[in-house]
Design a protein around this motif. Sequence first.
Motif, PDB file in Angstrom:
ATOM      1  N   ARG A  11       0.833  -1.204   0.000  1.00  0.00           N
ATOM      2  CA  ARG A  11       0.000   0.000   0.000  1.00  0.00           C
ATOM      3  C   ARG A  11       0.864   1.248   0.000  1.00  0.00           C
ATOM      4  O   ARG A  11       0.630   2.204  -0.750  1.00  0.00           O
ATOM      5  CB  ARG A  11      -0.906  -0.003   1.234  1.00  0.00           C
ATOM      6  CG  ARG A  11      -1.759   1.236   1.357  1.00  0.00           C
ATOM      7  CD  ARG A  11      -2.754   1.132   2.502  1.00  0.00           C
ATOM      8  NE  ARG A  11      -2.140   0.870   3.799  1.00  0.00           N
ATOM      9  CZ  ARG A  11      -1.585   1.804   4.556  1.00  0.00           C
ATOM     10  NH1 ARG A  11      -1.534   3.054   4.139  1.00  0.00           N
ATOM     11  NH2 ARG A  11      -1.053   1.491   5.727  1.00  0.00           N
ATOM     12  N   THR A  66       0.890   3.979  -2.849  1.00  0.00           N
ATOM     13  CA  THR A  66       0.401   5.309  -2.485  1.00  0.00           C
ATOM     14  C   THR A  66       1.483   6.367  -2.664  1.00  0.00           C
ATOM     15  O   THR A  66       1.220   7.455  -3.167  1.00  0.00           O
ATOM     16  CB  THR A  66      -0.057   5.312  -1.013  1.00  0.00           C
ATOM     17  OG1 THR A  66      -1.041   4.302  -0.854  1.00  0.00           O
ATOM     18  CG2 THR A  66      -0.637   6.643  -0.624  1.00  0.00           C
ATOM     19  N   ARG A  87       1.542   5.179  -7.797  1.00  0.00           N
ATOM     20  CA  ARG A  87       0.289   5.728  -8.310  1.00  0.00           C
ATOM     21  C   ARG A  87       0.556   6.578  -9.546  1.00  0.00           C
ATOM     22  O   ARG A  87       1.406   7.467  -9.518  1.00  0.00           O
ATOM     23  CB  ARG A  87      -0.362   6.614  -7.244  1.00  0.00           C
ATOM     24  CG  ARG A  87      -1.277   5.913  -6.313  1.00  0.00           C
ATOM     25  CD  ARG A  87      -1.578   6.794  -5.119  1.00  0.00           C
ATOM     26  NE  ARG A  87      -1.960   8.144  -5.491  1.00  0.00           N
ATOM     27  CZ  ARG A  87      -1.904   9.179  -4.672  1.00  0.00           C
ATOM     28  NH1 ARG A  87      -1.463   9.033  -3.443  1.00  0.00           N
ATOM     29  NH2 ARG A  87      -2.266  10.366  -5.073  1.00  0.00           N
ATOM     30  N   THR A 130       2.034  13.455  -2.187  1.00  0.00           N
ATOM     31  CA  THR A 130       1.708  12.547  -1.093  1.00  0.00           C
ATOM     32  C   THR A 130       2.062  13.183   0.240  1.00  0.00           C
ATOM     33  O   THR A 130       2.891  14.099   0.311  1.00  0.00           O
ATOM     34  CB  THR A 130       2.480  11.224  -1.217  1.00  0.00           C
ATOM     35  OG1 THR A 130       3.865  11.486  -0.979  1.00  0.00           O
ATOM     36  CG2 THR A 130       2.301  10.621  -2.589  1.00  0.00           C
TER      37      THR A 130
END
Length: 299
Positions: A54, A58, A62, A100
């Motif tokens: 993840r 993330t 992405r 992010t």
Amino acid sequence: MGRQPCCEKVGLKKGPWTAEEDKKLVSFILTNGQCCWRAVPKLAGLLRCGKSCRLRWTNYLRPDLKRGLLSPHEEQMVIDLHAQLGNRWSKIASHLPGRTDNEIKNHWNTHIKKKLRKMGIDPLTHKPLSTAQVQQEQKKQVSKAGAKSQQVDNSTVTEAKEEEKSTLLDPMEMEDANIDGFCVDEVPLIEPHEILVPAAPSTSSSSSSSSSCTNSSKFLEDLHYFPADFEWPSDYTTTTDTDSNNLSLWDIDDFGSWDLLINNDGQCDRRLAFDSLPSPLIQCPTMGFDQNSWTYELL
DNA sequence: AATTTCGCCAACCGCAGAATT
DNA sequence: TAATTCTGCGGTTGGCGAAAT
């Protein structure tokens, strides 16, 4: 009764991701969507825990992520938002499409904090540093300057102090100073409208790529651009987070197969190939793709 | 040229709240 | 409702490359 354990803790790989792992993860998510992270590593054939997958997705994989340093405008937004929200990086990131929380947090800690201090602003409170704090900061700066030059005489120290003082601004001037004082020397001065979907194929000449890169990150910087005539249909809004412009690529459940091209040496090719692509992938008016962004080529 | 120091950032860790059974 | 896991978040750190010595 609870849920199943998220993953086997034994025998999992840690540390930097390889191009091959990235390929597996990207391929899996783009094929199957982003769902249960616990299942992802197993289904994707990765020896990673779901949490690691993840995070990798993330923070790095992405497709909608911007890359490269924050623009002066973005920095100013971060400063303003931090003044309002404090260290709530995810909230701050939600106002900066393509960025992010991790990236913003890192940038804050490595760049913005220093600059605020240098300007006599307390990065925690966003208020002018106290006299004692300012003096302490000046002392740091001077000793740092002194360390650089072992032959510094008193006059030089005095000059250095004067120079430092000259950078400390009246609070009334701070707003302007924030705009003019940040990162102008570090980031390409590109307005958002200038960095939207450039047409020319990328050569790997990423001038602003100053960060250290892992093997896997290098290839991402070199991916090709969208075609010049690629258009985002206006009806393709995938945003699910109403508080932001975050993109939800994974809401699209009919992805074709995407493949990162791996050459014979196991290195990733510069292309991200995908066939049977659902034509509109992302639609976000403020989204920019600069030379450090993910870029794609329709096959 | 070799070594040391510094700066940056990707990734990990641990916690808290949400979700699930 | 309790027990357990999942997810998201913020803090921290290890490793790499660049700069300095």
